[in-house]
Design a protein around this motif. Structure first.
Motif, mmCIF file in Angstrom:
data_model
loop_
_atom_site.group_PDB
_atom_site.id
_atom_site.type_symbol
_atom_site.label_atom_id
_atom_site.label_comp_id
_atom_site.label_asym_id
_atom_site.label_seq_id
_atom_site.Cartn_x
_atom_site.Cartn_y
_atom_site.Cartn_z
ATOM 1 N N TYR B 202 0.835 -1.191 0.000
ATOM 2 C CA TYR B 202 0.000 0.000 0.000
ATOM 3 C C TYR B 202 0.877 1.251 0.000
ATOM 4 C CZ TYR B 202 -4.138 -2.759 1.059
ATOM 5 O OH TYR B 202 -5.166 -3.635 1.005
ATOM 6 N N GLY B 205 2.365 1.873 -3.232
ATOM 7 C CA GLY B 205 1.350 2.415 -4.130
ATOM 8 C C GLY B 205 1.139 3.907 -3.905
ATOM 9 N N THR B 215 -5.622 1.993 -5.952
ATOM 10 C CA THR B 215 -5.081 1.025 -5.004
ATOM 11 C C THR B 215 -5.915 -0.241 -5.023
ATOM 12 O OG1 THR B 215 -4.612 2.920 -3.589
ATOM 13 C CG2 THR B 215 -4.309 0.722 -2.639
#
Lengths: 272, 304, 410
Positions: B202, B205, B215
């Motif tokens: 995450y 990202g 995402t």
């Protein structure tokens, strides 16, 4: 700024969903605390009588209520344990091993997932009558010792257990059972907990199967026992009280097992 | 042996003997289980197969009728209708319950305060008896103007709807009930799947400038594929077996608009005592999902 | 969990297992299955009642009985599975639909040789008809119900209907319902089409002079009388005189108890519930007469299983149970009507339901035929279609005839 708006939106969605999901539960509780025959939908109709514990008192004072509870516990806890253990063992074998007949047996297992319980009951009953298992725990514990669906679930997750872990244990001379107990099981805690919870819930709430296989009031589990108190018309508040009582153990099991859910399924124990 | 010290306790004497036993390990386990399976699953099912070729009488002699039951099945309009209804039900049910389960799991995973409480509440319908939830659902969707949903619709100026009393809407309402009941289950599976996704992904990202939607599309969803596959199969099997809500709420009506294949099987077996015909239906059911499972299996192979 | 606790739990489970696995090898001679006739708040009273029957019978005959109360829900499935393994109770309880079907499936013993014929002398003829099939006697009736119309007097008054003259004809039912709808916005009649047609369509069919099968079991359901009855029911739905969920509802007592319906069709037990739940004045009305005054009523019977090891003893128990002085206890407790003349005055003093016992002579206990349940399941969707306006009454009657003929192989 944007993330605060996002947080708000999520919060609103969460609370809204909670209200919707709580609705039946509230109806259940308010219904159980009254003494009504019927349930009317509008919220203004939820509480129309003085609150009373009458129906709870009636249920808890039934002569066999303790036996019913024990019966439910036995036919829920034991299958929970065996389903987890056997499902994990089988899942490990089908995930990681090759052997003669693997594909055939696997597809046979899978094909029987689809057959609904109603198809099984008569042949099984005839069989159990021959074994003298009717009105005993064996009619529940033996056939329900494992569950095909959960075997499949565990197999799916065990496929992603790194082979290297198993290999290095083998190199050290570990036996299969040792590998299973010391490596596979601990790493699969989350999926095992999920299987345990769902097995317990479905066994505890089962009505149709125990209804057919127990014919003596002392062998009824809670679900059948409560049903055996209802007239043909039924009584709403009484049914709600029964549901509340029957619901508590399953909810407790869920809360107890919840701490295992916090970790991911495939990567439990991998974080070292 | 410079092996991992944490594995030391696994080594013991008799390792050579054990290794030989281990070759037989799969057979030692699968063997007895397969026997159990034959006795309690396969056997009863094969009994149904035999019954499907007979006019099965519980008392007295059953006569062999060859393909009579099968002929009747192919000519039975209500049965084919129930098949269609079951498929439509699945379409109404499978995707929404997966989507809702995923949505709820994401809410619980979002790190909000009170998330464990939310999770417990979302799980409540799963733990509550189906009879209760169904009974309450009937009143929430009562066709009367005082029904909860009709009151909400009235707030927006819409007419009260017939819901379960309408041939067009009944199946949707029933699907809604099943979605409500099963969403918590899907949520638990997806929650586990979400927890598998490493937080570093995450963060990576975010660094690349991915927003919420990106995402989800490029990180979350692909990594949830194994979970989705299992949930999909699990939910599809359940949807083809739908019976309780029909039995409790509509009896198959109005005018057979909601009778499903398991409902038909139940009627023929347990109400009309036509066990041979019921056996025939159960075979058809099994074959359908077998084919569906094989199809889903192939799709997965291509996906990976 | 700590290891010690785990072990305790394990031991507890094993103990419970052992206790349960040594099943209940109590060697009772007769097993009788009954159902909860009294509500949960009177369970203790009901237990005492059955205990007394068991004790009384054993004292007189020396035969032990085990009377088990099993749930109403899914009871036919229970019987089916038990009989498929040659097991089950010696004596159990059936209504005519099931009785005819079970007799056809050879689950029931012929009681002709097992009871003295004079025992049934004062039983009402139509009641006896329901338990004889092909010359064999398959059950002994123990109770009757009568279905009639319950009226919400307060609501009727509010609508402007003269409550001293409750409806007695089809037209009056329609008029009353229209008045209720027009003047109060509520519903005139209940209609529960997910319930068996015995409680919905067949009473009107019989009142019109029609029937499903004739005396020789020919299918006669496609008749002008049937079409008339179907059109009558359709009218109520079309004009919004019945609740909106009528097509799929199997129970509208809740709505009636809330005061939302002018009249509901119910049996003698409905009175007990209304006593508790309704806060308006209600009464059971007179018979509805079109060409006949027929109405529905069920007959509950004790039957003996063909698998019973002691059919003679089983029949003896039933004979014991139906003695007027014994049967009276059961009927008074449960509120059912007597199937025999000896107890005709049982409810004479109960103003609420005495009117119903007068209507008992008009009762038709449904379609006495092994396939009556199948027939009902075929009729229901078509009935829903006609009343809902999807097909004309003519087409509906035709469809019913076609499907039932196919079912009966005619």
């Amino acid at each position: 700024m944007q993330s605060r708006v996002r947080k708000l939106v999520v919060y609103v969605l969460a609370i809204l969903s909670c209200v919707i999901f709580l609705l039946p539960f509230l109806i259940m509780i308010t219904g159980s605390l009254q003494d009504k025959y019927f349930f009317m939908g509008a919220p203004s109709q939820w509480i129309t009588q003085p609150l009373t514990l009458t129906n709870f008192k009636i249920i808890l004072s039934r002569p066999h209520i303790l036996r019913w509870f024990i019966n439910s516990a036995v036919i829920s806890i034991i299958p929970m344990i065996t389903t987890v253990y056997i499902g994990a063992l089988l899942g490990y074998i089908y995930a990681k091993k090759d052997f003669v007949g693997k594909t055939v047996t696997f597809w046979l297992f899978l094909s029987m997932i689809m057959v609904p319980m109603q198809s099984y009951v008569i042949p099984r009953y005839v069989l159990f009558a021959k074994f003298n298992w009717i009105n005993t725990y064996w009619a529940f514990l033996i056939p329900q010792a494992w569950d095909i669906v959960y075997f499949f679930l565990l197999k799916q997750y065990m496929v992603s257990i790194p082979d290297s872990l198993i290999e290095s244990a083998k190199i050290d001379g570990a036996s299969e059972m040792a590998i299973f107990h010391r490596i596979i099981l601990p790493i699969s805690k989350t999926s095992l907990a999920i299987v345990a919870v769902f097995t317990f819930i479905s066994r505890w709430n089962d009505l149709f199967y125990p209804l057919l296989f127990t014919t003596n009031a002392r062998m009824f589990p809670m679900t059948v026992g409560l049903a055996s108190l209802l007239t043909q018309g039924g009584k709403f508040s009484f049914e709600m009280a029964g549901t509340v009582i029957n619901f508590i153990p399953t909810f407790i099991v869920f809360i107890l097992m919840r701490k295992y859910f916090v970790q991911g399924i495939a990567t439990t124990g991998m974080k070292n | 042996m410079d092996s991992d010290p944490s594995l030391q306790p696994l080594v013991s004497g008799g390792a050579i003997v054990r290794n030989r036993l281990d070759k037989w390990f799969p057979y030692l386990v699968v063997g007895p289980i397969f026997l159990h399976f034959t006795l309690f699953y396969l056997g009863p099912f094969l009994t149904n197969v035999i019954m499907s070729f007979m006019d099965w009488k519980v008392v007295g002699d059953s006569t062999f009728v060859g393909l009579a039951n099968w002929g009747r099945l192919f000519r039975d309009p209500i049965l084919w209708q129930s098949l269609k209804i079951t498929v439509v039900f699945s379409l109404y049910y499978v995707v929404p319950v997966i989507a809702l389960g995923l949505g709820l799991a994401m809410i619980v995973n979002s790190g909000l305060r009170g998330a464990p409480l939310f999770q417990a509440i979302y799980f409540l319908p799963v733990v509550t008896s189906f009879v209760v939830i169904a009974g309450i659902w009937v009143w929430i969707f009562s066709p009367e103007p005082f029904g909860l949903v009709n009151q909400i619709l009235a707030f927006f100026g819409l007419k009260p709807q017939m819901f379960l009393a309408s041939r067009q809407q009944a199946l949707g309402v029933l699907a809604g009930l099943s979605i409500f009941k099963a969403a918590g289950t899907a949520m638990v599976y997806y929650y586990g799947g979400l927890k598998d996704i490493p937080l570093e992904l995450y963060e990576a990202g975010k660094i690349d400038g991915a927003d919420g939607l990106k995402t989800f599309r490029y990180i979350t969803w692909p990594l949830l594929k194994p979970t989705t596959l299992f949930v999909l199969i699990f939910i599809t099997v359940g949807s083809f077996q739908v019976f309780d809500s029909i039995y409790l709420l509509t009896g198959g009506g109005p005018s057979n608009a909601t009778t499903t294949i398991v409902h038909q099987m139940y009627l023929h077996g347990f109400v009309f005592f036509n066990l041979g015909y019921a056996g025939t239906i159960s075979i058809v059911l099994m074959l359908i999902i077998l084919v569906l499972s094989m199809v889903q299996n192939v799709l997965v192979k291509y996906d990976y | 969990m700590r290891t010690r606790n785990k072990r305790l739990v394990l031991m507890g489970l094993v103990l419970a297992l052992i206790l349960g696995a040594t099943a209940f090898a109590a060697a009772t001679e007769l097993t009788i299955w009954v159902h909860p006739f009294l509500g949960p708040d009177r369970t203790d009273e009901e237990q005492v009642m059955w205990d007394n029957y068991a004790k009384g019978f054993t004292a007189e005959t020396g035969i032990k009985v085990d009377i088990q109360s099993i749930p109403w829900a899914n009871r036919e499935q229970r019987f089916l599975t038990a009989f498929s393994a040659g097991q089950g109770p010696d004596v159990f309880y059936l209504i005519p639909d099931h009785l005819a079907q079970f007799a056809d499936q050879k689950f029931l013993a012929d009681l002709n040789g097992l009871i003295s014929p004079s025992v049934l002398d004062d039983f009402y003829p139509d009641v006896i008809d329901a338990v004889y099939m092909g010359g064999a006697l398959y059950g002994i009736p123990i109770l009757q119900t009568v279905w009639g119309w319950y009226y919400n007097l307060d609501l009727l008054k509010q609508a402007g209907w003269n409550t001293n003259e409750l409806p007695t004809t089809w037209d009056e039912l329609l008029e009353m319902s229209a008045m209720v709808k027009k003047n109060t916005g509520l519903y005139g009649l209940s209609m529960t089409l997910a319930n068996y047609p015995n409680m919905t369509y067949f009473p009107h069919l019989w009142q019109a002079g029609g029937n499903v099968l004739d005396a020789k079991d020919n299918v006669v359901i496609n008749s002008p009388e049937a079409i008339e009855a179907l059109a009558f029911m359709r009218k109520f739905y079309e004009e919004g005189l019945v609740p909106r969920d009528s097509l799929i509802s199997d129970n509208q007592f809740g709505l009636f108890a809330q005061g939302m319906i002018g009249a509901t069709f119910g049996d003698n037990l409905t009175a007990t519930v209304l006593d508790d739940e309704a806060d308006f004045e209600w009464v059971i009305g007179p018979s509805i007469t079109h060409k006949t005054s027929a109405t529905y009523g069920t007959i509950g019977s004790f039957v003996v299983s063909t698998y019973s090891k002691y059919p003679g003893a089983a029949a003896q128990f039933v004979e014991y149970f139906i003695r007027p002085e014994n049967l009276e206890i059961f009927l008074k407790a449960t509120g059912y009507f007597a199937p025999r003349a000896a107890l005709a005055d049982l409810w004479a003093n109960d103003s609420d339901i005495s009117i119903m016992s007068e209507q008992a002579k008009n009762v038709v206990p449904g379609i006495i035929h092994p396939k009556s349940r199948d027939i009902s399941q075929l009729v229901m969707p078509i009935l829903q279609g006609v009343v809902g306006g999807e097909m004309t009454p003519e087409f509906g009657a035709q469809e019913m005839e076609r499907q039932i003929k196919e079912l009966m192989g005619q």
